[in-house]
Design a protein around this motif. Sequence first.
Motif, PDB file in Angstrom:
ATOM      1  N   PRO A  25      52.019  31.384  32.719  1.00 31.08           N
ATOM      2  CA  PRO A  25      50.856  31.648  31.867  1.00 31.08           C
ATOM      3  C   PRO A  25      49.515  31.164  32.416  1.00 31.08           C
ATOM      4  N   PHE A  26      49.472  30.005  33.035  1.00 33.97           N
ATOM      5  CA  PHE A  26      48.184  29.498  33.498  1.00 33.97           C
ATOM      6  C   PHE A  26      48.213  29.149  34.978  1.00 33.97           C
ATOM      7  N   GLN A  27      48.878  29.991  35.760  1.00 29.55           N
ATOM      8  CA  GLN A  27      48.936  29.720  37.193  1.00 29.55           C
ATOM      9  C   GLN A  27      47.539  29.824  37.805  1.00 29.55           C
ATOM     10  N   LYS A  28      47.337  29.111  38.883  1.00 24.88           N
ATOM     11  CA  LYS A  28      46.037  29.103  39.561  1.00 24.88           C
ATOM     12  C   LYS A  28      45.654  30.534  39.940  1.00 24.88           C
ATOM     13  N   ASN A  29      44.435  30.917  39.564  1.00 26.21           N
ATOM     14  CA  ASN A  29      43.893  32.258  39.785  1.00 26.21           C
ATOM     15  C   ASN A  29      44.686  33.359  39.082  1.00 26.21           C
ATOM     16  N   GLY A  30      45.498  32.972  38.101  1.00 26.18           N
ATOM     17  CA  GLY A  30      46.230  33.955  37.312  1.00 26.18           C
ATOM     18  C   GLY A  30      45.312  34.590  36.278  1.00 26.18           C
ATOM     19  N   LYS A  31      45.797  35.643  35.668  1.00 31.10           N
ATOM     20  CA  LYS A  31      44.993  36.398  34.701  1.00 31.10           C
ATOM     21  C   LYS A  31      44.463  35.514  33.568  1.00 31.10           C
ATOM     22  N   LEU A  32      45.316  34.660  33.004  1.00 32.56           N
ATOM     23  CA  LEU A  32      44.877  33.847  31.864  1.00 32.56           C
ATOM     24  C   LEU A  32      43.910  32.748  32.288  1.00 32.56           C
ATOM     25  N   GLU A  33      44.111  32.172  33.471  1.00 32.96           N
ATOM     26  CA  GLU A  33      43.159  31.165  33.950  1.00 32.96           C
ATOM     27  C   GLU A  33      41.789  31.802  34.184  1.00 32.96           C
ATOM     28  N   LEU A  34      41.765  32.995  34.746  1.00 32.39           N
ATOM     29  CA  LEU A  34      40.499  33.695  34.978  1.00 32.39           C
ATOM     30  C   LEU A  34      39.830  34.074  33.658  1.00 32.39           C
ATOM     31  N   PHE A  35      40.630  34.506  32.678  1.00 32.30           N
ATOM     32  CA  PHE A  35      40.074  34.847  31.370  1.00 32.30           C
ATOM     33  C   PHE A  35      39.537  33.598  30.678  1.00 32.30           C
ATOM     34  N   ASP A  36      40.227  32.479  30.818  1.00 31.26           N
ATOM     35  CA  ASP A  36      39.761  31.215  30.252  1.00 31.26           C
ATOM     36  C   ASP A  36      38.365  30.888  30.776  1.00 31.26           C
ATOM     37  N   SER A  37      38.155  31.041  32.059  1.00 27.72           N
ATOM     38  CA  SER A  37      36.824  30.795  32.645  1.00 27.72           C
ATOM     39  C   SER A  37      35.792  31.757  32.081  1.00 27.72           C
TER      40      SER A  37
END
Length: 165
Positions: A25-37
Amino acid sequence: MEAIRFIRLPKCKAVTSGYAYNEEPFQKNGKLELFDSFWSKLDESRVDRWYSRDYLMYGREQDAMIWYYAVPDDFNQDVSPWEIVELEGGLYACAAANAGSFEDEQRVYGEIKRYIADSENFILDERENHYDLCTVMTPSDVEKALGYSQIEIMVPVRIVASDTL
């Protein structure tokens, strides 16, 4: 004192991450991490501070997480590569857990589900694109004081029709 509370989320527009398939879910440069930013930056320009606007949902049919960020009806900024969708809203049974503690989150989720199962007034309202939501709602100064964040776990419910009570 009951630990379960009820809130009604209005139908609204939301920017969405889309489903994050086949990834942590929150892998580095993953979709959800990018959306979080993305949504965190967007949130900085918000003038109101009423409630959280971000909601994470696990889509059962998709077997994947999706993140939403509610925006005003007149919102018209370019959100590429994300998209804007309609969130249905609805009535939710809620309780807080220790964010980041899988055990506590599962315990609280189980308590909410048991409360609904034992209730004569409420039934689950789970269906495609209308599942459990969660949001971390702890102000940073409170997080610092507590030493952890709280996560609001929200389970969709309906009021049982009065003629079936």
